[in-house]
Design a protein around this motif. Structure first.
Motif, short mmCIF file in Angstrom:
data_model
loop_
_atom_site.label_atom_id
_atom_site.label_comp_id
_atom_site.label_asym_id
_atom_site.label_seq_id
_atom_site.Cartn_x
_atom_site.Cartn_y
_atom_site.Cartn_z
N GLU A 534 -31.88 -18.03 -26.69
CA GLU A 534 -31.66 -16.60 -26.52
C GLU A 534 -32.50 -16.04 -25.39
N GLU A 535 -33.75 -16.46 -25.32
CA GLU A 535 -34.62 -15.95 -24.25
C GLU A 535 -34.17 -16.46 -22.88
N LEU A 536 -33.70 -17.71 -22.83
CA LEU A 536 -33.24 -18.24 -21.55
C LEU A 536 -31.96 -17.51 -21.11
N VAL A 537 -31.08 -17.27 -22.05
CA VAL A 537 -29.86 -16.52 -21.73
C VAL A 537 -30.23 -15.12 -21.21
N ALA A 538 -31.15 -14.46 -21.88
CA ALA A 538 -31.55 -13.11 -21.47
C ALA A 538 -32.17 -13.13 -20.08
N ALA A 539 -32.99 -14.15 -19.81
CA ALA A 539 -33.62 -14.25 -18.50
C ALA A 539 -32.59 -14.49 -17.40
N ARG A 540 -31.59 -15.30 -17.71
CA ARG A 540 -30.55 -15.59 -16.71
C ARG A 540 -29.69 -14.35 -16.43
N ARG A 541 -29.46 -13.53 -17.45
CA ARG A 541 -28.60 -12.36 -17.30
C ARG A 541 -29.27 -11.22 -16.53
N GLU A 542 -30.58 -11.22 -16.47
CA GLU A 542 -31.30 -10.10 -15.87
C GLU A 542 -31.13 -10.06 -14.36
N ALA A 543 -30.75 -8.91 -13.83
CA ALA A 543 -30.60 -8.75 -12.38
C ALA A 543 -31.96 -8.67 -11.72
N PRO A 544 -32.13 -9.31 -10.55
CA PRO A 544 -33.44 -9.28 -9.88
C PRO A 544 -33.70 -7.91 -9.28
N PRO A 545 -34.96 -7.49 -9.19
CA PRO A 545 -35.27 -6.21 -8.53
C PRO A 545 -35.03 -6.33 -7.03
N ARG A 546 -34.39 -5.33 -6.47
CA ARG A 546 -34.07 -5.36 -5.04
C ARG A 546 -34.30 -3.99 -4.42
N ARG A 547 -34.62 -4.00 -3.14
CA ARG A 547 -34.94 -2.77 -2.42
C ARG A 547 -33.68 -2.12 -1.86
N VAL A 548 -33.74 -0.80 -1.72
CA VAL A 548 -32.69 -0.03 -1.04
C VAL A 548 -33.38 0.89 -0.02
N ASN A 549 -32.94 0.79 1.21
CA ASN A 549 -33.50 1.62 2.29
C ASN A 549 -32.52 2.74 2.60
N ALA A 550 -32.73 3.89 1.98
CA ALA A 550 -31.78 5.00 2.07
C ALA A 550 -31.64 5.54 3.49
N GLY A 551 -32.62 5.33 4.33
CA GLY A 551 -32.56 5.86 5.70
C GLY A 551 -31.99 4.90 6.71
N ALA A 552 -31.36 3.80 6.27
CA ALA A 552 -30.91 2.76 7.19
C ALA A 552 -29.85 3.25 8.16
N LEU A 553 -28.88 4.01 7.69
CA LEU A 553 -27.78 4.45 8.55
C LEU A 553 -28.29 5.37 9.65
N ALA A 554 -29.10 6.34 9.28
CA ALA A 554 -29.63 7.27 10.28
C ALA A 554 -30.49 6.54 11.30
N ALA A 555 -31.26 5.55 10.85
CA ALA A 555 -32.13 4.81 11.77
C ALA A 555 -31.30 4.01 12.77
N LEU A 556 -30.20 3.38 12.31
CA LEU A 556 -29.37 2.60 13.22
C LEU A 556 -28.74 3.50 14.28
#
Length: 850
Positions: A534-556
């Motif tokens: 159960e713990e291995l299944v739960a660990a596999r299902r968890e999405a990894p933390p990821r960054r979002v750069n909200a200012g990317a479009l304006a910067a480009l």
């Protein structure tokens, strides 16, 4: 003529290490996804409701991504999203939302076609892996180096289907990028990302997921103005299906990391069959065996979907093998041929497996007619009714039999002796394949390793480690006791921990460290196993933390330098495909740039002699495609002393910037510039002028001009739309018995050919220096009605492309468009004049499609 080709590819000195490649399966529906997972796929690719190249598939909602990705990861399967279309400016915000949704849901990678979107994704969601789709037309290591030089970070590239194993080997040796290769399924006759046929003929762009499959239609071959008798060969652009089962060992040896199966529009049974087959091939290759397609596997692959199987271009080029030309649809398994036609059946020589209830189709009749076929109702052999025949089971290669079908199902008057017979449906096989992924049971399990540490007086510890190295450890609720009679053994642990039942796992290996004679009740071992799973299944299902750069479009958008000023008056350039056209353009005068595009690349030097220094800018064009070993085709352009070069792919750009960093570069339509992100990227990296994509209609073109400086662009006003651009050589296949340019006799140098479609239009076919063919639209496209709108938007550079025009026609076209650009006549007046003077009329083409 092929002076640009380098020496044949010899043994590569620095080959990649051998890797166990993933099996990557298509998933157009959740049932297809389940079929892939339960039959052993390592990864699946699927699309959302927008921005994917298979809009006719059911596809998935972005809101469902967290659930889908959690389930896939629980099952040890990677999930890739196809964001593999070109993107218009008014869609960029929606694309950003899609990218963020994919990243937050734990999608393992996004496949991207649009290079501006690829750069944007790198900035917006920097932790989300990006794969270059085959739609990006990656054909060489130089393509990859070009993408890297643009600053785009790619974790993988999907190689063009037209590359051979030798070319893939060279690409892999010259770059560090992961390489994914198609190994099974339909072959597009045109290079992916370079087909404009659906757009030209019906406003349904293949670069937008709406391919109309014009390559699967019948065509007449017109040679030097006369229709050539082709017998039953009518489907001149319809390739067979790829099957690389027996090449898996070689592909693994050269470091290919992913084996891709085409087919998001096919059935779950097709997915089950292909994944099962290629799972077997990979397992055999890594067990020291050479994968061999046995008869049962071949039947399974042909029955679930096949137009006839071929090695495609993975082997040495053989134009006689890839396109047969007899049929465009699924054929399945070849059964035999008709001997006689009866009133209510046929007598046939049968050499394939056949049983009552199977679906059968007959080759015969006209190309535009529906085929005759139906389900087998009765089967007689020497007057005796039988239920089935199988050469393998019956021990005879063939029999003569009578086949009968349901009343009224077949018009036997349309059948003829000699017609070929195919089995297109096998209900028993369909049921068998459906059972392999039936709901309610886990059919395919992923390996885990277990470690047990036990000592008297301490809680037993159980650790599970999955195939990705993910680890969980659980401890017993009570300390272990000293054994009185039956101490815990490795065998007991193997038995109890291995009882994983209907979970995603199977115990591959157990390591036990037992200190002394330890006793733990079996009920507690079972509880430990359950909690660890159960713990291995739960660990596999968890999405990894990821960054979002909200200012990317304006910067480009802010990073782009100020544009150069626009010319004070409109400029007209021309693209010439013959020296006669060059002479006419030079003699006419008033031309800003003369682009040249010759089948014989030596003619660029002759064109240079015709264009005076200080006169029109001279800019030869690169080939549309550059494959490994073809850099010489690009370098030779510099020998013609050009003022600029018309660049048609990133391979050429990378080669040119290494040879002459100062040369002025113009990006052609084939660079697929559809939005300001791509335009800004091109401008930052030295393209002083860009031709917008031919996928844009007028509204979208104006939207591009509103988001990027219009002086960056040169718009094509007049052209014969280049529809198919393909490795398939129509000249070699149908005007010779040769396999490639070394033995075909070069019919392209002595004959002109065209493909006549069902409405009578004859579309010219031209070969280039790389022996690749382009099919051009028979009807010229004119943007004359939109000229006022373009001028108001600030566009000042325009282009007219010639095809087979003579000098008089060149002069007429230049006069016509120069008159509109100077204000002497209106664009609408020119449009009416063109429609009246041309035998076929003229079309607004893609600019008019909404």
């Amino acid at each position: 003529m092929l002076t640009g080709k380098e020496a044949p590819i010899a043994a590569i000195e620095t080959p990649r290490p051998r890797v166990r490649p993933e099996i990557l399966a298509p998933a157009g529906t959740e049932e297809m996804m389940r079929a892939a997972v339960e039959n052993g796929a390592d990864a699946v690719y699927f699309g959302l409701q927008q921005f994917n190249a298979r809009l006719r598939a059911n596809n998935f909602d972005a809101a469902e991504l967290p659930r889908i990705m959690a389930w896939l990861h629980e099952r040890g399967v990677r999930g890739y999203i196809t964001l593999n279309t070109l993107i218009f400016n008014d869609e960029i915000d929606a694309v950003a939302e899609t990218l963020v949704a994919c990243s937050n849901a734990g999608v393992d990678a996004v496949l991207v076609q649009d290079i501006g979107v690829a750069e944007f994704a790198n900035r917006l969601v920097p932790d989300l892996p990006i794969h270059a789709s085959t739609q990006m037309t990656v054909t060489s290591a130089e393509s990859i180096h070009g993408l890297e030089a643009l600053g785009i970070r790619l974790d993988r590239v999907v190689a063009a289907r037209e590359l051979s194993r030798r070319e893939l080997k060279r690409m892999g040796a010259d770059t560090d990028a992961e390489i994914e290769v198609f190994v099974h399924g339909a072959i597009c006759v045109a290079y992916s990302g370079q087909c404009l046929t659906s757009e030209a003929l019906g406003g349904r762009s293949a670069n937008r997921g709406e391919c109309a499959q014009a390559c699967r239609l019948p065509y007449d071959l017109v040679v030097d103005g006369t229709q050539k008798e082709m017998g039953d060969l009518r489907y001149l652009l319809s390739p067979k299906d790829l099957s690389a089962f027996e090449d898996i060992g070689d592909l693994s040896d050269i470091g290919i990391v992913s084996l891709k199966i085409e087919g998001r529009l096919k059935s779950p049974q097709y997915v089950a069959a292909t994944v099962k087959a290629y799972r077997k091939a990979v397992d055999e290759a890594f067990a020291g065996m050479a994968p061999k397609l046995d008869e049962q596997s071949r039947r399974m692959l042909e029955m679930t979907f096949s137009r006839g199987l071929t090695g495609g271009y993975l082997h040495e080029t053989n134009h006689q093998a890839v396109v047969e030309g007899r049929f465009p649809k699924k054929r399945g398994l070849f059964l035999g041929t008709v001997k006689h036609v009866q009133k209510n059946g046929v007598v046939a020589r049968i050499e394939g497996p056949l049983k009552l209830g199977d679906g059968v189709v007959f080759d015969g009749g006209k190309a535009d007619e529906d085929e005759e076929g139906g389900r087998l109702f009765e089967l007689f052999r020497t007057g005796t009714s039988i239920r089935k025949f199988d050469p393998l089971e019956d021990g005879v290669p063939s029999i003569e039999a009578v086949l009968r079908f349901g009343s009224g199902k077949i018009n036997f008057q349309k059948l003829r002796a000699g017609d070929r017979i195919w089995k297109t449906s096998d209900p028993a096989l369909d049921a068998e394949l459906a059972a392999s992924y039936a709901e309610g049971k886990i059919h395919h399990h992923r390996p885990v390793r277990a470690k047990v540490a036990a000592a008297v007086g301490k809680p037993l510890a159980l650790t599970l480690i999955d195939e990705f190295g993910r680890t969980v450890t659980v401890h017993d609720s009570q300390p272990a006791e000293a054994a009185v009679k039956r101490p815990l053994t490795r065998e007991v642990l193997q038995e109890q921990i291995g009882r994983m039942g209907n979970t995603p796992f199977v115990l591959e290996h157990l390591e036990a460290t037992l200190e002394g004679d330890v006793m733990v009740p079996l009920s507690r071992l079972n509880d430990l196993r359950r909690r660890a799973v159960e713990e291995l299944v739960a660990a596999r299902r968890e999405a990894p933390p990821r960054r979002v750069n909200a200012g990317a479009l304006a910067a480009l958008r802010a990073a782009t330098a100020e544009p150069e000023g626009a010319p004070a008056t409109p400029q007209l350039s021309v693209l010439c495909r013959s020296l006669e056209q060059v002479r006419a353009a030079v003699a006419h005068g008033g031309i800003h740039t003369i682009y040249t595009d010759f089948e014989d690349i030596r003619l660029h030097k002759e064109a240079r002699k015709l264009i005076p220094r200080g006169g029109p800018c001279f800019a030869p064009a690169t080939l549309r495609i550059v494959k490994p070993g073809e850099a010489g085709f690009v370098r030779v352009l510099l020998q013609s002393e050009p003022d600029a070069i018309l660049v048609r792919n990133l391979s050429s750009w990378h080669i040119l910037r290494a040879e002459d960093a100062a040369i002025r570069l113009v990006a052609d339509y084939s660079m697929n510039i559809e939005n300001d992100l791509t335009a800004r990227l091109m401008h930052r990296h030295g393209f002083h002028l860009q031709t917008p994509s031919y996928d844009l209609n007028m509204t979208q073109l104006m939207d591009l001009m509103a988001h990027a400086p219009p002086q960056w662009f040169e718009v094509t006003l007049h052209q014969y739309m280049p529809m198919f651009h393909m490795e398939h050589c129509v000249f070699c296949r149908f005007l010779s018995t040769g396999t490639d340019f070394t033995n075909c006799g070069r019919p392209c140098e002595s004959h002109g050919i065209a493909l006549r479609d069902r409405v009578g239009h004859e579309h010219p076919v031209k070969a280039d220096a790389g022996c690749r063919n382009t099919v051009f639209n028979a009807i010229p496209q004119s943007a004359s009605e939109y000229l006022d709108q373009m001028l108001q938007a600030g566009v000042r550079r325009f282009r007219a492309d010639f095809l087979m025009d003579d000098a008089a026609q060149v002069n007429a076209v230049i006069d016509a468009y120069s008159g509109v650009l100077s204000g002497a006549r209106s664009g609408h007046d020119l449009w009416r004049s063109l429609r009246a003077s041309s035998k076929l009329g003229v079309t607004r083409g893609s600019l008019d499609h909404e």
